[in-house]
Design a protein around this motif. Structure first.
Motif, short mmCIF file in Angstrom:
data_model
loop_
_atom_site.label_atom_id
_atom_site.label_comp_id
_atom_site.label_asym_id
_atom_site.label_seq_id
_atom_site.Cartn_x
_atom_site.Cartn_y
_atom_site.Cartn_z
N GLN A 161 8.29 48.72 32.47
CA GLN A 161 7.51 48.26 33.62
C GLN A 161 6.02 48.50 33.40
OE1 GLN A 161 8.72 46.56 36.45
NE2 GLN A 161 6.52 46.19 36.52
N ARG A 162 5.68 49.69 32.87
CA ARG A 162 4.27 49.99 32.62
C ARG A 162 3.70 49.06 31.55
NH1 ARG A 162 3.70 55.62 33.96
NH2 ARG A 162 4.43 55.74 36.13
N TYR A 163 4.50 48.75 30.55
CA TYR A 163 4.03 47.85 29.50
C TYR A 163 3.78 46.45 30.06
CZ TYR A 163 3.94 45.10 25.20
OH TYR A 163 3.57 44.22 24.20
N GLN A 164 4.72 45.99 30.88
CA GLN A 164 4.56 44.66 31.47
C GLN A 164 3.34 44.59 32.37
OE1 GLN A 164 8.37 44.10 33.35
NE2 GLN A 164 9.38 43.42 31.49
N ASP A 165 3.10 45.66 33.14
CA ASP A 165 1.92 45.70 34.02
C ASP A 165 0.65 45.63 33.19
OD1 ASP A 165 3.61 45.92 36.15
OD2 ASP A 165 3.32 48.07 36.44
N TRP A 166 0.59 46.43 32.12
CA TRP A 166 -0.60 46.44 31.26
C TRP A 166 -0.79 45.09 30.58
CZ3 TRP A 166 -0.21 46.20 25.74
CH2 TRP A 166 -1.44 46.22 25.09
N ARG A 167 0.29 44.52 30.07
CA ARG A 167 0.22 43.24 29.37
C ARG A 167 -0.27 42.13 30.30
NH1 ARG A 167 3.20 41.43 24.81
NH2 ARG A 167 2.22 39.48 24.11
N ALA A 168 0.24 42.12 31.55
CA ALA A 168 -0.16 41.09 32.52
C ALA A 168 -1.64 41.22 32.85
CB ALA A 168 0.69 41.22 33.78
N ALA A 169 -2.12 42.46 33.06
CA ALA A 169 -3.54 42.66 33.37
C ALA A 169 -4.41 42.28 32.18
CB ALA A 169 -3.78 44.12 33.76
N ARG A 170 -3.97 42.62 30.98
CA ARG A 170 -4.75 42.28 29.78
C ARG A 170 -4.83 40.77 29.58
NH1 ARG A 170 -2.80 43.49 23.68
NH2 ARG A 170 -1.39 41.85 24.37
N ASN A 171 -3.73 40.08 29.80
CA ASN A 171 -3.74 38.62 29.66
C ASN A 171 -4.64 37.97 30.70
OD1 ASN A 171 -1.94 38.76 27.54
ND2 ASN A 171 -0.13 38.33 28.78
N GLU A 172 -4.63 38.51 31.92
CA GLU A 172 -5.51 37.98 32.98
C GLU A 172 -6.97 38.17 32.59
OE1 GLU A 172 -6.32 38.50 37.79
OE2 GLU A 172 -4.75 39.67 36.79
N LEU A 173 -7.29 39.35 32.01
CA LEU A 173 -8.66 39.62 31.59
C LEU A 173 -9.08 38.67 30.46
CD1 LEU A 173 -11.22 41.33 31.59
CD2 LEU A 173 -10.07 42.93 30.04
N LYS A 174 -8.18 38.48 29.50
CA LYS A 174 -8.50 37.56 28.39
C LYS A 174 -8.75 36.14 28.90
CE LYS A 174 -6.12 39.82 24.51
NZ LYS A 174 -5.01 39.69 23.53
N LEU A 176 -9.76 35.26 31.86
CA LEU A 176 -11.02 35.23 32.61
C LEU A 176 -12.22 35.22 31.66
CD1 LEU A 176 -11.95 35.17 35.54
CD2 LEU A 176 -12.13 37.66 35.47
N GLU A 177 -12.14 36.04 30.61
CA GLU A 177 -13.23 36.07 29.64
C GLU A 177 -13.33 34.75 28.88
OE1 GLU A 177 -13.39 40.85 28.56
OE2 GLU A 177 -12.08 39.52 27.43
N LYS A 178 -12.19 34.17 28.58
CA LYS A 178 -12.17 32.89 27.87
C LYS A 178 -12.77 31.78 28.74
CE LYS A 178 -8.90 29.80 25.50
NZ LYS A 178 -7.47 29.56 25.20
N SER A 179 -12.59 31.90 30.04
CA SER A 179 -13.08 30.86 30.95
C SER A 179 -14.53 31.08 31.36
CB SER A 179 -12.21 30.83 32.21
OG SER A 179 -10.86 30.63 31.90
N LYS A 180 -15.11 32.19 30.91
CA LYS A 180 -16.45 32.53 31.39
C LYS A 180 -17.49 31.47 31.01
CE LYS A 180 -19.70 36.35 31.71
NZ LYS A 180 -20.06 37.72 31.29
N GLU A 181 -17.41 30.93 29.78
CA GLU A 181 -18.37 29.90 29.35
C GLU A 181 -18.27 28.66 30.25
OE1 GLU A 181 -18.01 28.99 25.25
OE2 GLU A 181 -18.40 31.04 24.59
N ALA A 182 -17.04 28.27 30.53
CA ALA A 182 -16.86 27.11 31.42
C ALA A 182 -17.40 27.44 32.81
CB ALA A 182 -15.38 26.73 31.49
N PHE A 183 -17.20 28.71 33.24
CA PHE A 183 -17.73 29.13 34.52
C PHE A 183 -19.24 29.00 34.58
CE2 PHE A 183 -14.06 32.22 35.72
CZ PHE A 183 -13.28 31.12 36.02
N ASN A 341 -18.30 40.54 38.34
CA ASN A 341 -17.78 41.77 38.93
C ASN A 341 -16.27 41.88 38.72
OD1 ASN A 341 -20.33 42.41 39.89
ND2 ASN A 341 -20.00 41.36 41.86
N LEU A 342 -15.59 40.72 38.81
CA LEU A 342 -14.14 40.71 38.62
C LEU A 342 -13.77 41.12 37.21
CD1 LEU A 342 -11.39 40.10 39.82
CD2 LEU A 342 -11.67 37.71 39.19
N ILE A 343 -14.52 40.66 36.22
CA ILE A 343 -14.27 41.04 34.83
C ILE A 343 -14.40 42.55 34.66
CG2 ILE A 343 -15.22 40.92 32.49
CD1 ILE A 343 -15.73 37.96 32.94
N GLU A 344 -15.44 43.12 35.26
CA GLU A 344 -15.63 44.57 35.17
C GLU A 344 -14.48 45.31 35.85
OE1 GLU A 344 -19.42 45.63 36.73
OE2 GLU A 344 -20.56 44.46 35.26
#
Length: 555
Positions: A161-174, A176-183, A341-344
């Motif tokens: 469960q902890r791994y899945q939580d971390w993986r989901a948050a990391r993928n969301e961050l990636k 968001l960072e990937k979309s930052k240029e389009a943003f 702010n969300l990325i941070e």
């Protein structure tokens, strides 16, 4: 425990009914007789994949029914209750396979997916196959064995469960960072659009008011002329106006009322009409006094309304909807401004979840190392019993948090053995011979089986490659296990077969071009005959019969 199984039209079985008991049951028979057929059939009731080839040739369907007693199986009872399939202290699993390959599964009479039978089956029976020593070469299987022995299921669940939580948050961050240029590109466009609308500063209900004012100023001349004409007709025309005529009629009606009271109401109505005309004249006069023919104001209105129309077309909305569109763009820009702010925030969240993940992995590693040491001693001792007097066994665990993080933790595993004096510990597959590997595998299975909650264990020819005195020790190990757990063992070794609390014999017969397999429970005399056959082959002598009796007495 498994109490009964009924098999119909499965493979080469026409019809078969078997009762099973506590303790150790051994299953023997001639080579090719189908000693494992009952286990294969049982596997279908435990959710194994069905195939049309499993149906006996010439028959429409195969059917297998297995009955389990659950008095000492709280895990299975809890599973059935959680899935609303409980039916007292018994559980009946049924599987039907048609000759077309279609399959149906049932638990206590209720149709279920085969996956549910498989899920329940984990709490009913644990099957150790004859190829377990091959699986023993695979690291993931080695880790599974250690975890089963350790029994730290709660740590594994937490880790996953902890791994899945971390993986989901990391993928969301990636993402968001990937979309930052389009943003950023979208943000620039929004800033331009919002600034343009900010300059306009359109009020919420301003456009309808502008329309009304523009309409009035545009028709100001016509309004003045028409208003003056109305005023003349009502009261200002010196020769003929409505008010004069009404006042004249008012005088005449007063005379009539003095002569007949029936005219009183009519006189009142006419008085009110005069008042209404006077008030209307006053209102029109006041309106004309306020009427301002302001060309500058009209020009301003023309320009502002033209700007509103232009921006409305630009944003593909009506002028009345432009204010709402402005507010929506403002909100979208605010959300984009919040993305940094969300990325941070997400970066901090990912770090926290990683720390939680590592903490769970650390607890799991410590538990594994503790039970690995315990297994090292037990399996080394068992190797000595199985004619490897100088054997040593070691579970090497290596925690690699930087590179090996997974839902199973951070540990890599390797089974190491030494079978001869002075020989260094090396990987199991590189050191052990085929016979040694079979014995080590059996030792591991027997020891780990003692820690598994499953009330029934099946060993399907796991004694391959073992003979002589070692086979007798294997039989005693399994019999000892059978004192606390239902054990079924398919074997070809008389030393193992003689250790069973009961024994079954499998035979194959051919008649009229059809082959049939049968399985029967052996009484004491029949067991002696079967053990003698296993000891001496096709020729049974007084010597082999005596040896068979000795095996039973020793057991």
């Amino acid at each position: 425990m498994l109490a009964h199984i009924t098999i119909q039209n499965f493979a080469i079985v026409k019809a078969l009914e078997l009762d099973f008991h506590k303790g150790m049951t051994t299953i023997t028979g001639e080579t090719g007789a189908g000693k494992s057929i009952a286990i294969d059939a049982l596997g279908l009731c435990l959710g194994d994949r069905a195939d049309a080839a499993m149906v006996r040739p010439g028959e429409e369907k195969a059917e297998i029914v297995a009955l389990f007693h659950l008095q000492n199986n709280p895990a299975a009872r809890r599973w059935l209750e959680d899935n609303e399939l409980a039916d007292g202290d018994e559980c009946i699993l049924r599987r039907v396979i048609t000759k077309e390959g279609r399959s149906r599964a049932f638990i206590n009479g209720s149709p279920v997916p085969a996956s549910q039978q498989k899920s329940l089956g984990q709490h009913l029976i644990n099957i150790h196959g004859q190829h377990a020593h091959q699986l023993l070469m695979k690291n993931d299987y080695q880790l599974t064995l250690l975890d089963q022995y350790a029994g730290h299921q709660h740590l594994l669940v937490t880790m996953r469960q902890r791994y899945q939580d971390w993986r989901a948050a990391r993928n969301e961050l990636k993402q968001l960072e990937k979309s930052k240029e389009a943003f950023e590109a979208q943000k620039q466009l929004l800033e331009y659009q919002v600034n343009e609308l900010n300059e306009l500063a359109l009020g919420e209900n301003e456009y309808p008011e502008l329309e009304e004012e523009h309409k009035r100023l545009s028709n100001c001349g016509d309004i003045a002329i028409c208003s003056q004409s109305v005023l003349q007709s009502l009261s200002e025309d010196e020769d003929n106006n409505a008010l004069q005529l009404l006042q004249f009629a008012q005088q005449k009606l007063a005379e009539l009322a003095s002569m007949d009271s029936q005219f009183n109401d009519l006189q009142q109505m006419l008085d009110e009409a005069c008042i209404q005309v006077q008030e209307t004249s006053h209102e029109i006069t006041a309106y004309m006094d306020r009427l301002d023919m302001d060309p500058a104001r009209l020009n301003y209105l023309d320009e502002r309304m033209a700007t509103i129309m232009r921006l409305s077309r630009k944003h593909q909305v009506s002028p009345e909807e432009l204010y709402a569109a402005h507010q929506a763009l403002n909100l979208e820009l605010e959300n984009l401004n919040d993305s940094d702010n969300l990325i941070e925030q997400l970066q901090a969240e990912v770090e926290l979840k990683l720390q939680a993940c590592m903490a769970a992995a650390d607890k799991l590693s410590k538990s594994r190392k503790r039970y690995a040491k315990e297994l090292d001693k037990l399996i080394s001792a068992s190797m000595h019993e199985l004619s490897m007097q100088n054997g040593k066994f070691h579970i090497a665990l290596d925690s690699q948090p930087e590179t090996h993080l997974s839902p199973l933790g951070v540990d890599s595993i390797e089974l190491l053995v030494s079978t001869n004096p002075g020989q260094p510990m090396q990987a199991l597959g590189r050191v052990a011979s085929g016979g040694e590997l079979s014995r080590i595998s059996l030792a591991i299975q027997v020891i780990t089986a003692q820690k598994v909650d499953t009330p029934s264990l099946i060993f399907d020819e796991v004694d391959v490659g073992i003979s002589g005195p070692t086979a007798a020790i294997v039989g005693k190990l399994l019999r000892k296990l059978g004192a606390s757990t239902q054990v079924m063992c398919v074997t070809h070794l008389p030393q193992v077969a003689g250790c069973g609390h009961q024994q079954m014999f499998v035979a194959k017969a051919s008649e009229k071009g059809s082959t049939t397999t049968s399985m029967v429970a052996l009484d004491d005399q029949a067991r002696i005959q079967e053990l003698a056959r296993l000891l001496g082959g096709s020729e049974i002598t007084e010597h082999t019969l005596a040896n068979a009796r000795e095996l039973l007495i020793a057991a």
